[in-house]
Design an enzyme around this catalytic site. Structure first.
Site, PDB file in Angstrom:
ATOM      1  N   ASN A 225      -0.200   4.276  -0.827  1.00  0.00           N
ATOM      2  CA  ASN A 225      -0.132   5.474   0.089  1.00  0.00           C
ATOM      3  C   ASN A 225      -0.217   6.586  -0.526  1.00  0.00           C
ATOM      4  OD1 ASN A 225      -2.270   5.145   2.129  1.00  0.00           O
ATOM      5  ND2 ASN A 225      -0.359   4.759   3.842  1.00  0.00           N
TER       6      ASN A 225
ATOM      7  N   ASP B 206       0.729  -0.788   0.316  1.00  0.00           N
ATOM      8  CA  ASP B 206      -0.072  -0.182   0.456  1.00  0.00           C
ATOM      9  C   ASP B 206       0.676   1.352  -0.567  1.00  0.00           C
ATOM     10  OD1 ASP B 206      -2.564   2.004   0.140  1.00  0.00           O
ATOM     11  OD2 ASP B 206      -2.432   1.135   2.018  1.00  0.00           O
TER      12      ASP B 206
END
Length: 80
Positions: free
Chosen positions: A56, A54
């Site tokens: 982000n 992830d």
């Protein structure tokens, strides 16, 4: 998390969220620098890397769960 296989090294990474404060963005960018340096050290050892996780990082409205709420975000979540 790092898992070493015979033919490659798998890195599954959760990158910090930059948030909306300067300190969080700097923390995230410092994390990126440290992570890329670590990856380069693995590559220097001859390892082939597979990196997932992830990140982000949102470049487009489709990358966000609530794009309308983030239109005026100060940093990385800014939507054109």
């Amino acid at each position: 998390m790092q898992t070493d296989f015979e033919e490659f090294t798998l890195l599954n990474v959760y990158f910090p969220n930059g948030g909306s404060r300067d300190e969080r963005l700097l923390y995230k960018l410092d994390f990126y620098d440290a992570f890329f340096e670590y990856c380069e050290s693995l590559r220097a050892q001859g390892k082939k890397l597979l990196i997932c996780g992830d990140y982000n990082t949102a470049h487009h409205p489709i990358d966000l769960a609530r794009p309308n709420e983030n239109k005026n975000a100060k940093f990385g979540n800014t939507i054109p």
